[in-house]
Each structure stands twice: as C-alpha cells, then as structure tokens.
Design an enzyme around this catalytic site. Structure first.
Site, PDB file in Angstrom:
ATOM      1  CD  GLU A   1       9.423  17.511  -2.735  1.00 37.81           C
ATOM      2  OE1 GLU A   1       8.983  17.187  -3.862  1.00 37.81           O
ATOM      3  OE2 GLU A   1       9.426  16.723  -1.776  1.00 37.81           O
TER       4      GLU A   1
ATOM      5  CB  CYS B   1       9.383   9.210  -5.192  1.00 40.38           C
ATOM      6  SG  CYS B   1      10.068  10.652  -4.336  1.00 40.38           S
TER       7      CYS B   1
END
Length: 647
Positions: free
Chosen positions: A308, A404
């Site tokens: 990521e 998240c």
C-alpha cells in the site's frame, strides 16, 4: 479555531453530513456490532465487551480493530457538535462506558493484549499497532468532549496517554522506541492543545526524533522477541515504516502511504509549535516530493498494492493504482497542518483536490458502501481475471475485514468545518468556500457565507455584528484564489478590489461594520489537464476538470471500450444537469471511438487502425462513479489532434 465555530449550512456538504449522520454512522454501528448481513464481521465492540469482562470469548479481527470504534466515536463527536442527536449520543455514551470498564488500572487500553495477555504488551511495536490504536482513541476522546462537553472518554485517553508517557521516552528505564504505524504523534499534539499539558507535546516530539536512529529499534525488537520481519528482504525494509533513517534525513516519501502522511502531519505540528527549523525543512522537502512527483490528479497517493505504498517519482499507473481512501484523508490532514504553518495556496489547492476527489470517492451516495482502493481506470473483467489488478475494486463493498477507511471518511466529513477556514493573529483566512456561519474571535463578529461552490463560482461573505454593537474592529479577511481559477473579481460593498493576491490569498484589511459584504467571483471553466512527460502512463492523454472536480468517463453513459475513446483537441464542452446528486453538473463533448471491426482474425498488422465512429461523450465527477452499477471507468482519455478527427 473551536470545532463548533463553523456551522455548516451548505447544499453540498450539508447533504454529505446528513448522509453520514443518518445513514453512514448508524450503518457503521451495525457493522461494528456484526449486524450487517453479507458483510465481513468486525468483532470490534465484542472485543471491548470481552476485555471489560462483560462477555467471554477470544479476540477476533485485525490486531488494530480497536481503532475502528475510536474513529466512529470521533465522527460521532463531530456530528454532535454540528447537530444534536439524543439517540446517537446515548449509543456513544453506552459504548464509552464499556471502553472505560475495559481500561486497565494503569491506564493501558488495547483489547488485543488485554484479552491475549498483558505480559506481551509493548513487545511488537513494529506490527501490532498499540500506539496507533491509542492515537485514534485519543482523537476520539478530544472530539467527543468538544462535541458534547462530556469528559468520560477524555479522562480515559488522558490516563492512556499518561501510561504511554510513563513507558516511552529518553529517560533510563523507559522503552526507547516509536510506533510501527504512526498517528500517536499528531494525536498527542491535539491532546496537548486541548489540555495544555506540555508532556504530551514533548512525547510527540520524542517519537518523531527517535524514529530511525541507530541502532534501529525494530531490528533489535525483532531479535529480542523473535518477531519475523515480513519486509526484511523486500525493497522497503525499514522504510516501509518510515524508520530506516532519522526523519530529518528522509528526502523522498517511501513505504506505506497512510503511515507516511500521518507521520508527516505529526512532524508538521511539532515543527510549527516548537519552531524546529530543521524538522520543518524536512517536512517541506517531503511535501514537494509527494505533491509534485507522487500524487495522482485526484489527490490519491500510494501507487502500489505491494505494501500500500509509494514507489518512485512519476510512477503513477492508472489501472493498478492503490490510492487508498485513508491515504487521501491523511493528505488532507497534512495539507491543513501545512496551512497552519504558512498561508499558501499550494497547500489549500492540494487539500481541496483530495477532499473533492480522492476522499469522497470512497463512499457511495447513500453512505453504505465503500472503496478502499480508488483507481483512475477500471475494468471489471481485468479485476476478476488478472491477479495484478485483483485489488482494483470496480464496485464498492458493504464492509471490510480491514475497515479502516469507512469510519475514517466519516470523521473527516463531519469535521469539514475545521478545514474551511482558520484564524491567524488578526486575520481569518478562508481556504474553502462552504456555506454557513463562522463565529470569529473578533469582538461581536460572525461571518455568514453564501456560496455556489463547488458547482458555481460566486461566494458572498456578510459581516454580522451583534445587535446594538457599533464597535468597529480592524481585522483581515484572507480569501483564497483557487489554483483552478483563471479569472476572478472581488468587491467590498460593491466596490471592486484592486489589490493582488499574495501567495494565493487576497488580503482585505478593514474596520468592518455590520452587513459589510464581500463578493468573490471565480471563473469556473472546463479545463484539460496534462501530466508531466515523466509520467509515462499519461502521455498523449488528457484529464478533464471543472472547479475542484476531476471528471471521468463511465460505462453507464459511454458504453464499453473506454480506452478506445479519444477526445479531439478542438472539441468543446457543454455543461448539463446531472442526475446523481443535487447541483451536479456533468459535461458533454463530441469524441471518437476506434472500432475493432476487421481485427477479429488478427492480433497485429502493419497498417494502423483508421476506422473511427463519432461518439457523444458524457463526463461525470469522478467521486460519483460506480453509483449506477459496475462497469468500466477512466479519468485519462486519449487526445486526438484536430486533423485526425477529420479522417
């Protein structure tokens, strides 16, 4: 500025906030309690109930699952500051009581270790997110206190911060370390600002200064506790955590994008408050690297699915992009803090670009489906059949195992008033133009804002003094002239302003009286955007924008084969009313589509394709894509020279 100072009453953002208040927050509450059918279970609230001794069971979910509830509570705090909601407040109070009961006598709070064994706490700072969860809970405690005046959660997080302060620091007997996932740094600064307790600011600075020092703590920790290091033989190594070298020596953004911008936000806070010039120099260097070489036109950052992460300068592929919603949110956090450091249009331009594109694209119109990844080019077949594009989602999810982004987006939207304007000495600066009222710190004065933005270019600001107040106070109103605005005009009480902007802001200094009116007109033209030739993926392509919005082509309007569509360089755009949101303006243009006719029997040939058909194109704002079913989408479109269009 007080989080209640800006009362939002704006067609665009008020609608978004109502969706969050009435749909998104209740939906997320169900998800956190495992009550959403066909969605990944969260276990989040259940973990807190187990940690509090109210239920029996094992910890389940991600090791950082506590943070989802913390972000949800922070969003609730901002919501209650904006609009009272007794049912929502009662819901929050009840779960706060569970959190308080789960907290340990010494202030420690992390359900993973409370359930699995406190003797193991602080043994894997690199991967197990204790300080990350603590940071989010601190942010929640502050927001809920400021939104409701209730201090139960604030007291909880102060005890938690005190526990951390007793555990970490340069003193002998403390752990000389820092978190694997940053956020505690900016949370501690906020706690310092809320309480005035200087220890919290010093602890934030310690975590920043200690990061990356030799001997590297994460290397020693792994050896001491036998924690396998996933990134040991990767390209990242310790820079995955931004911990491979001291922060002042870091010149390029590397590693996990969300961690990076959370760290940079904390660094900016500490540098500004403590007047640390070397730290600020490092922040400015990193800002230039991110925004001038590693940021997508939508405000997305973190181009690689692997980790990521950031990769290298100008590496911005559109169809394998990661562009996590949380990363764009973190960029907004950072941009706001850079504005607090220096009133400069470049920071507000990035903040606005990320807000209106890379962030709110992460939710559906109804607030119940979410994107983790935000591509600039999508093809459902490629996502299903190509492992390299498996992460590129072409339809929003109801929830995630790692959830998240949804509560992070909720807390951002409900705190939008914090990003609209700021006070600097004897000036109030407007960064975004959002309808509402702002209570200024100047005597008996508030400012009413009436704005057509983001769809129109006219904004009025009306000075409102208290009744019977004849006191005139001299202060400055600073108006941002957006980077996308080519022509502008400002008036005060009908008289044109001839002053020129400085660093992207127009400064109006007056002794203001009741009902003085400022009028700002910003041209909002359709523009074609071009990437640097160093971005190989966008050569020969253009991206369309109007005002703060980036536009895209979607299969629902234009059919399949979007990569075969081209836009002649002389095509004109027509604005047309959209049908997805109130006020939405779509764009129409005449384009062409290369035909595949005659290529069925061959893959290659020596004659270039010459068969095109005219195509009526419809562009929609990027953030609205995938609200009408799954299909292809692209932001960047091939641009064809005028003479090609006549063939």
């Amino acid at each position: 500025m007080d989080m209640k100072a800006y009362l939002i009453d704006d067609r665009f953002w008020k609608n978004k906030m109502e969706v969050v208040r009435t749909k998104m927050i209740p939906y997320q509450w169900k998800a956190l309690n495992d009550l959403v059918e066909d969605a990944a279970p969260s276990h989040c609230v259940k973990n807190f109930r187990i940690a509090a001794g109210m239920e029996k069971g094992d910890f389940q979910g991600c090791v950082f699952q506590d943070s989802d509830l913390a972000k949800w509570l922070e969003a609730v705090g901002y919501t209650l500051a904006w609009k009272k909601d007794r049912e929502l407040e009662q819901m929050a109070d009840e779960v706060i009581a569970v959190i308080e009961k789960a907290q340990q006598p010494d202030g420690y709070l992390d359900t993973y270790y409370i359930i699995n064994g406190l003797e193991k706490r602080w043994t894997n700072l690199r991967d197990n997110h204790e300080l990350y969860c603590a940071g989010h809970m601190i942010e929640a405690g502050i927001a809920y206190y400021l939104g409701t005046g209730k201090h139960t959660l604030l007291d909880v997080v102060k005890r938690l911060a005190d526990c951390i302060d007793r555990t970490f620091g340069p003193e002998e007997g403390k752990i000389h370390a820092y978190p694997g996932h940053e956020i505690i740094e900016m949370a501690l600064v906020r706690l310092y600002e809320a309480t005035g307790e200087i220890r919290y600011l010093h602890l934030a600075k310690y975590f920043i200064d200690e990061r990356g020092k030799e001997p590297l703590y994460f290397r020693e920790e792994g050896e001491k506790y036998e924690n396998p290091f996933y990134w040991e033989n990767s390209l990242f190594q310790y820079q995955y955590y931004q911990a491979g070298k001291p922060v002042r020596e870091q010149k390029t953004a590397e590693g996990h994008a969300v961690r990076a911008v959370y760290l940079y936000s904390g660094m900016t806070d500490v540098a500004r408050i403590m007047e640390d010039d070397s730290l600020m120099e490092a922040v400015e260097t990193l800002w230039d690297d991110v925004t001038k070489r590693q940021m997508y036109i939508t405000g997305a950052i973190g181009s690689s699915e692997y980790g990521e992460s950031f990769t290298f300068d100008y590496d911005l592929p559109n169809d394998t992009v990661y562009g996590e919603t949380c990363a764009s949110i973190g960029l907004v956090f950072w941009a706001k803090r850079m504005l607090e450091k220096e009133l400069s249009g470049q920071y507000a331009d990035v903040m606005e670009r990320a807000l209106y594109n890379g962030c709110i694209s992460g939710m559906s119109i109804d607030g119940t489906r979410f994107f983790y990844v935000n591509p600039l080019e999508a093809d459902p077949e490629a996502s299903r059949k190509d492992q390299r594009r498996k992460h590129v989602e072409t339809s929003r999810w109801r929830w995630y195992d790692c959830a998240c982004c949804p509560p992070n987006l909720a807390r951002l939207i409900m705190s939008i008033g914090n990003y609209v304007c700021s006070v600097r000495e004897d000036a109030i600066a407007f960064h975004l133009y959002v309808g509402g009222r702002v209570q200024t710190p100047f005597t008996d004065t508030q400012i009413r804002v009436e704005s057509q933005m983001p769809w129109g270019g006219t904004t009025k600001l009306i000075i409102e003094k208290a009744k019977n107040s004849h006191y005139l106070e001299k202060f400055t109103v600073a108006l941002r002239i957006p980077g996308w605005c080519r022509k502008w005009k400002a008036e005060v009480n009908g008289e044109e302003v001839t002053d020129l902007p400085r660093n992207g802001y127009l400064y109006l200094e007056r002794k203001w009286k009741d009902q003085d009116e400022i009028r700002l007109e910003c041209s909002m033209q359709v523009e074609r955007n071009y990437a640097s030739p160093m971005v190989k993926y966008d050569i020969g392509k253009t991206a369309v924008s109007r005002g703060p919005f980036i536009y895209c082509l979607e299969e629902a309007d234009n059919g399949k084969g979007l990569t075969r569509i081209s836009l002649p360089s002389d095509s004109l755009f027509e604005m047309t009313e959209g049908n997805l949101e109130t006020g939405e303006l779509d764009l129409k243009a005449e384009g062409m589509q290369m035909l595949a006719e005659g290529w069925e029997a061959c893959l290659y040939r020596t004659k270039r394709p010459t068969k095109y058909e005219k195509k009526h194109l419809r562009f929609i704002p990027y953030y609205l894509w995938n609200n009408r079913g799954e299909g292809e989408m692209t932001v960047w479109v091939q641009e064809t020279a005028c003479d090609r269009a006549k063939e």
